[in-house]
Design a protein around this motif. Structure first.
Motif, PDB file in Angstrom:
ATOM      1  N   VAL A   1       0.845  -1.194   0.000  1.00 29.92           N
ATOM      2  CA  VAL A   1       0.000   0.000   0.000  1.00 29.92           C
ATOM      3  C   VAL A   1       0.880   1.243   0.000  1.00 29.92           C
ATOM      4  O   VAL A   1       1.777   1.376   0.839  1.00 29.92           O
ATOM      5  CB  VAL A   1      -0.935   0.027   1.223  1.00 29.92           C
ATOM      6  CG1 VAL A   1      -1.782   1.305   1.232  1.00 29.92           C
ATOM      7  CG2 VAL A   1      -1.841  -1.197   1.232  1.00 29.92           C
ATOM      8  N   THR A   2       0.654   2.149  -0.939  1.00 31.69           N
ATOM      9  CA  THR A   2       1.403   3.404  -0.999  1.00 31.69           C
ATOM     10  C   THR A   2       0.729   4.449  -0.112  1.00 31.69           C
ATOM     11  O   THR A   2      -0.453   4.744  -0.281  1.00 31.69           O
ATOM     12  CB  THR A   2       1.479   3.935  -2.440  1.00 31.69           C
ATOM     13  OG1 THR A   2       2.140   2.967  -3.267  1.00 31.69           O
ATOM     14  CG2 THR A   2       2.257   5.242  -2.489  1.00 31.69           C
ATOM     15  N   ILE A   3       1.475   4.978   0.842  1.00 32.59           N
ATOM     16  CA  ILE A   3       0.982   6.021   1.742  1.00 32.59           C
ATOM     17  C   ILE A   3       1.586   7.349   1.302  1.00 32.59           C
ATOM     18  O   ILE A   3       2.808   7.490   1.254  1.00 32.59           O
ATOM     19  CB  ILE A   3       1.383   5.754   3.198  1.00 32.59           C
ATOM     20  CG1 ILE A   3       1.002   4.331   3.617  1.00 32.59           C
ATOM     21  CG2 ILE A   3       0.743   6.773   4.132  1.00 32.59           C
ATOM     22  CD1 ILE A   3       1.528   3.960   4.987  1.00 32.59           C
ATOM     23  N   LYS A   4       0.737   8.315   0.987  1.00 31.85           N
ATOM     24  CA  LYS A   4       1.199   9.655   0.634  1.00 31.85           C
ATOM     25  C   LYS A   4       0.665  10.631   1.682  1.00 31.85           C
ATOM     26  O   LYS A   4      -0.542  10.729   1.886  1.00 31.85           O
ATOM     27  CB  LYS A   4       0.716  10.052  -0.761  1.00 31.85           C
ATOM     28  CG  LYS A   4       1.331   9.230  -1.877  1.00 31.85           C
ATOM     29  CD  LYS A   4       0.861   9.706  -3.235  1.00 31.85           C
ATOM     30  CE  LYS A   4       1.500   8.901  -4.358  1.00 31.85           C
ATOM     31  NZ  LYS A   4       1.052   9.358  -5.694  1.00 31.85           N
ATOM     32  N   ALA A   5       1.575  11.305   2.352  1.00 33.66           N
ATOM     33  CA  ALA A   5       1.200  12.269   3.390  1.00 33.66           C
ATOM     34  C   ALA A   5       1.612  13.670   2.959  1.00 33.66           C
ATOM     35  O   ALA A   5       2.669  13.866   2.359  1.00 33.66           O
ATOM     36  CB  ALA A   5       1.878  11.911   4.705  1.00 33.66           C
ATOM     37  N   SER A   6       0.764  14.641   3.249  1.00 35.12           N
ATOM     38  CA  SER A   6       1.080  16.034   2.941  1.00 35.12           C
ATOM     39  C   SER A   6       0.370  16.938   3.930  1.00 35.12           C
ATOM     40  O   SER A   6      -0.602  16.539   4.577  1.00 35.12           O
ATOM     41  CB  SER A   6       0.665  16.389   1.502  1.00 35.12           C
ATOM     42  OG  SER A   6      -0.743  16.245   1.338  1.00 35.12           O
ATOM     43  N   GLY A   7       0.860  18.138   4.062  1.00 36.46           N
ATOM     44  CA  GLY A   7       0.225  19.061   4.990  1.00 36.46           C
ATOM     45  C   GLY A   7       0.792  20.465   4.895  1.00 36.46           C
ATOM     46  O   GLY A   7       1.910  20.672   4.425  1.00 36.46           O
ATOM     47  N   TRP A   8      -0.023  21.421   5.336  1.00 31.89           N
ATOM     48  CA  TRP A   8       0.369  22.823   5.402  1.00 31.89           C
ATOM     49  C   TRP A   8       0.624  23.213   6.841  1.00 31.89           C
ATOM     50  O   TRP A   8       0.019  22.661   7.759  1.00 31.89           O
ATOM     51  CB  TRP A   8      -0.709  23.724   4.804  1.00 31.89           C
ATOM     52  CG  TRP A   8      -0.816  23.640   3.320  1.00 31.89           C
ATOM     53  CD1 TRP A   8      -1.647  22.838   2.593  1.00 31.89           C
ATOM     54  CD2 TRP A   8      -0.050  24.380   2.376  1.00 31.89           C
ATOM     55  NE1 TRP A   8      -1.445  23.025   1.253  1.00 31.89           N
ATOM     56  CE2 TRP A   8      -0.481  23.965   1.085  1.00 31.89           C
ATOM     57  CE3 TRP A   8       0.953  25.349   2.483  1.00 31.89           C
ATOM     58  CZ2 TRP A   8       0.070  24.499  -0.078  1.00 31.89           C
ATOM     59  CZ3 TRP A   8       1.486  25.881   1.317  1.00 31.89           C
ATOM     60  CH2 TRP A   8       1.047  25.462   0.060  1.00 31.89           C
ATOM     61  N   ASN A   9       1.501  24.170   7.020  1.00 32.86           N
ATOM     62  CA  ASN A   9       1.854  24.675   8.336  1.00 32.86           C
ATOM     63  C   ASN A   9       1.925  26.199   8.253  1.00 32.86           C
ATOM     64  O   ASN A   9       2.648  26.742   7.421  1.00 32.86           O
ATOM     65  CB  ASN A   9       3.204  24.081   8.747  1.00 32.86           C
ATOM     66  CG  ASN A   9       3.670  24.530  10.101  1.00 32.86           C
ATOM     67  OD1 ASN A   9       3.860  25.718  10.338  1.00 32.86           O
ATOM     68  ND2 ASN A   9       3.901  23.587  10.993  1.00 32.86           N
ATOM     69  N   LEU A  10       1.147  26.880   9.102  1.00 30.97           N
ATOM     70  CA  LEU A  10       1.147  28.343   9.117  1.00 30.97           C
ATOM     71  C   LEU A  10       1.295  28.806  10.555  1.00 30.97           C
ATOM     72  O   LEU A  10       0.497  28.419  11.427  1.00 30.97           O
ATOM     73  CB  LEU A  10      -0.152  28.892   8.522  1.00 30.97           C
ATOM     74  CG  LEU A  10      -0.299  30.423   8.521  1.00 30.97           C
ATOM     75  CD1 LEU A  10       0.776  31.073   7.659  1.00 30.97           C
ATOM     76  CD2 LEU A  10      -1.690  30.822   8.043  1.00 30.97           C
ATOM     77  N   GLY A  11       2.331  29.587  10.813  1.00 29.04           N
ATOM     78  CA  GLY A  11       2.565  29.989  12.195  1.00 29.04           C
ATOM     79  C   GLY A  11       3.319  31.284  12.327  1.00 29.04           C
ATOM     80  O   GLY A  11       3.714  31.914  11.336  1.00 29.04           O
ATOM     81  N   TYR A  12       3.521  31.681  13.585  1.00 29.36           N
ATOM     82  CA  TYR A  12       4.283  32.884  13.899  1.00 29.36           C
ATOM     83  C   TYR A  12       5.377  32.534  14.891  1.00 29.36           C
ATOM     84  O   TYR A  12       5.112  31.888  15.915  1.00 29.36           O
ATOM     85  CB  TYR A  12       3.382  33.975  14.486  1.00 29.36           C
ATOM     86  CG  TYR A  12       4.107  35.276  14.748  1.00 29.36           C
ATOM     87  CD1 TYR A  12       4.422  36.121  13.669  1.00 29.36           C
ATOM     88  CD2 TYR A  12       4.481  35.667  16.029  1.00 29.36           C
ATOM     89  CE1 TYR A  12       5.094  37.316  13.883  1.00 29.36           C
ATOM     90  CE2 TYR A  12       5.147  36.850  16.245  1.00 29.36           C
ATOM     91  CZ  TYR A  12       5.457  37.691  15.176  1.00 29.36           C
ATOM     92  OH  TYR A  12       6.136  38.859  15.374  1.00 29.36           O
ATOM     93  N   SER A  13       6.604  32.940  14.574  1.00 29.61           N
ATOM     94  CA  SER A  13       7.759  32.667  15.416  1.00 29.61           C
ATOM     95  C   SER A  13       8.257  33.961  16.043  1.00 29.61           C
ATOM     96  O   SER A  13       8.369  34.984  15.364  1.00 29.61           O
ATOM     97  CB  SER A  13       8.895  32.039  14.592  1.00 29.61           C
ATOM     98  OG  SER A  13       8.507  30.813  14.041  1.00 29.61           O
ATOM     99  N   ILE A  14       8.538  33.913  17.328  1.00 25.25           N
ATOM    100  CA  ILE A  14       9.092  35.059  18.042  1.00 25.25           C
ATOM    101  C   ILE A  14      10.580  34.826  18.257  1.00 25.25           C
ATOM    102  O   ILE A  14      10.982  33.803  18.812  1.00 25.25           O
ATOM    103  CB  ILE A  14       8.400  35.268  19.407  1.00 25.25           C
ATOM    104  CG1 ILE A  14       6.903  35.508  19.191  1.00 25.25           C
ATOM    105  CG2 ILE A  14       9.018  36.425  20.153  1.00 25.25           C
ATOM    106  CD1 ILE A  14       6.110  35.558  20.484  1.00 25.25           C
ATOM    107  N   PHE A  15      11.414  35.763  17.797  1.00 23.37           N
ATOM    108  CA  PHE A  15      12.859  35.653  17.979  1.00 23.37           C
ATOM    109  C   PHE A  15      13.249  36.146  19.381  1.00 23.37           C
ATOM    110  O   PHE A  15      12.637  37.067  19.913  1.00 23.37           O
ATOM    111  CB  PHE A  15      13.612  36.477  16.945  1.00 23.37           C
ATOM    112  CG  PHE A  15      13.293  36.094  15.525  1.00 23.37           C
ATOM    113  CD1 PHE A  15      13.406  34.787  15.108  1.00 23.37           C
ATOM    114  CD2 PHE A  15      12.878  37.049  14.612  1.00 23.37           C
ATOM    115  CE1 PHE A  15      13.121  34.422  13.807  1.00 23.37           C
ATOM    116  CE2 PHE A  15      12.587  36.696  13.306  1.00 23.37           C
ATOM    117  CZ  PHE A  15      12.712  35.381  12.900  1.00 23.37           C
ATOM    118  N   TYR A  16      14.262  35.519  19.957  1.00 23.58           N
ATOM    119  CA  TYR A  16      14.786  36.001  21.230  1.00 23.58           C
ATOM    120  C   TYR A  16      16.278  35.774  21.302  1.00 23.58           C
ATOM    121  O   TYR A  16      16.860  35.131  20.432  1.00 23.58           O
ATOM    122  CB  TYR A  16      14.087  35.312  22.407  1.00 23.58           C
ATOM    123  CG  TYR A  16      14.144  33.820  22.404  1.00 23.58           C
ATOM    124  CD1 TYR A  16      15.252  33.125  22.891  1.00 23.58           C
ATOM    125  CD2 TYR A  16      13.065  33.080  21.906  1.00 23.58           C
ATOM    126  CE1 TYR A  16      15.298  31.748  22.898  1.00 23.58           C
ATOM    127  CE2 TYR A  16      13.102  31.693  21.910  1.00 23.58           C
ATOM    128  CZ  TYR A  16      14.213  31.036  22.406  1.00 23.58           C
ATOM    129  OH  TYR A  16      14.247  29.672  22.410  1.00 23.58           O
TER     130      TYR A  16
END
Length: 220
Positions: free
Chosen positions: A205-220
Motif C-alpha cells: 500500500v502506498t501512503i502519501k502524506a502532505s500538509g500545510w503549516n502556518l505559524g508565527y515565530s518570536i525571535f529572542y
C-alpha cells in the motif's frame, strides 16, 4: 499491533504511519528553527493507494507549539508538541506528537533585515507519537517512539524575506519527508508558511502524506 480494525495489514500500515507522520512534524518546524518560540496551525492529509485505486485515509487539522534554547553559538536544544484531530478511514481520530532533540548550525550568516546570507542546520531528536481511534463506543490507542534526523537550509530572498528547504526521517528506517517554506519578518518575529510531503510503501500500500503549516515565530 496498534489498532485491531479490519485485518493485520491495516495494523501494520498504522504502525508505520505514526512515526512517518512524526517526521513531517519535525521537518515542518524544528529543523529550520533558530532561537525562536513558535505557535502554528497545521493540516494533515493521508492518501492510500493500491494500483489505480486510492482512498483518502486521513483529513486532520490542529495546532502545535515549538521552540529552541541555545546552548552556545551553534548548538541548541529543540522541542515541540502538536496535536491534530479528524478522521482516519472515516473513524474519529487524534494524533499527538512530542519531540525533543539537539540541533547544530553547520553555518549561519543569515541576516533577515539585510536580506543576505543563509544557514544550514542539522538535528537529531527523540519523538513520541500517540494515536487514538474511536470505533463505535470503543477507543483504541497506541504509542510509537523513534529517533529522527533532519537537515534544513534557509536562504535570504530579500529584505525580511527568506525561504527554506528541509528533509528528515527515521534513523533506523529512513524514508524522507520534505518541506518547502517561506517566512517574512514582522516585528520581533516572523510569519512562516510551509508545505510538507512524504511517501512510503507498506505491505503493498502506498501512503502519501502532505500538509500545510502556518505559524508565527518570536525571535529572542
Amino acid at each position: 499491533m496498534i489498532i485491531t480494525v479490519a485485518d493485520n495489514r491495516l495494523g501494520k500500515i498504522m504502525k508505520h504511519f505514526i512515526p512517518f507522520v512524526a517526521s513531517l512534524a519535525i521537518c515542518s518546524t524544528a529543523v529550520s528553527a533558530s532561537d525562536t518560540a513558535t505557535i502554528y496551525y497545521q493540516t494533515l492529509s493521508i492518501d492510500l493507494s493500491v494500483g489505480a485505486a486510492s482512498v483518502k485515509a486521513a483529513d486532520m487539522t490542529g495546532m502545535g507549539i515549538g521552540g529552541t534554547i541555545p546552548i552556545d553559538e551553534n548548538l541548541f536544544l529543540v522541542g515541540s508538541y502538536s496535536k491534530v484531530k479528524g478522521d482516519i478511514l472515516t473513524l474519529a481520530s487524534s494524533l499527538s506528537v512530542t519531540t525533543f532533540g539537539l540541533g547544530y548550525r553547520l553555518f549561519n550568516d543569515l541576516d533577515l533585515e539585510a536580506g543576505t546570507g543563509s544557514k544550514l542546520s542539522t538535528l537529531l531528536s527523540y519523538n513520541s507519537s500517540k494515536i487514538k481511534v474511536k470505533v463505535g463506543s470503543t477507543e483504541y490507542s497506541g504509542t510509537e517512539t523513534g529517533t529522527l534526523v533532519g537537515l534544513g537550509y534557509t536562504t535570504a530572498l530579500g529584505g525580511n524575506l527568506s525561504a527554506g528547504l528541509s528533509v528528515s526521517g527515521l534513523v533506523d528506517d529512513f524514508k524522507p519527508a520534505y518541506t518547502l517554506g517561506a517566512s517574512y519578518k514582522v516585528g520581533s518575529g516572523a510569519i512562516r508558511a510551509a508545505y510538507s510531503a512524504a511517501e512510503e510503501v507498506v505491505e503493498g500500500v502506498t501512503i502519501k502524506a502532505s500538509g500545510w503549516n502556518l505559524g508565527y515565530s518570536i525571535f529572542y
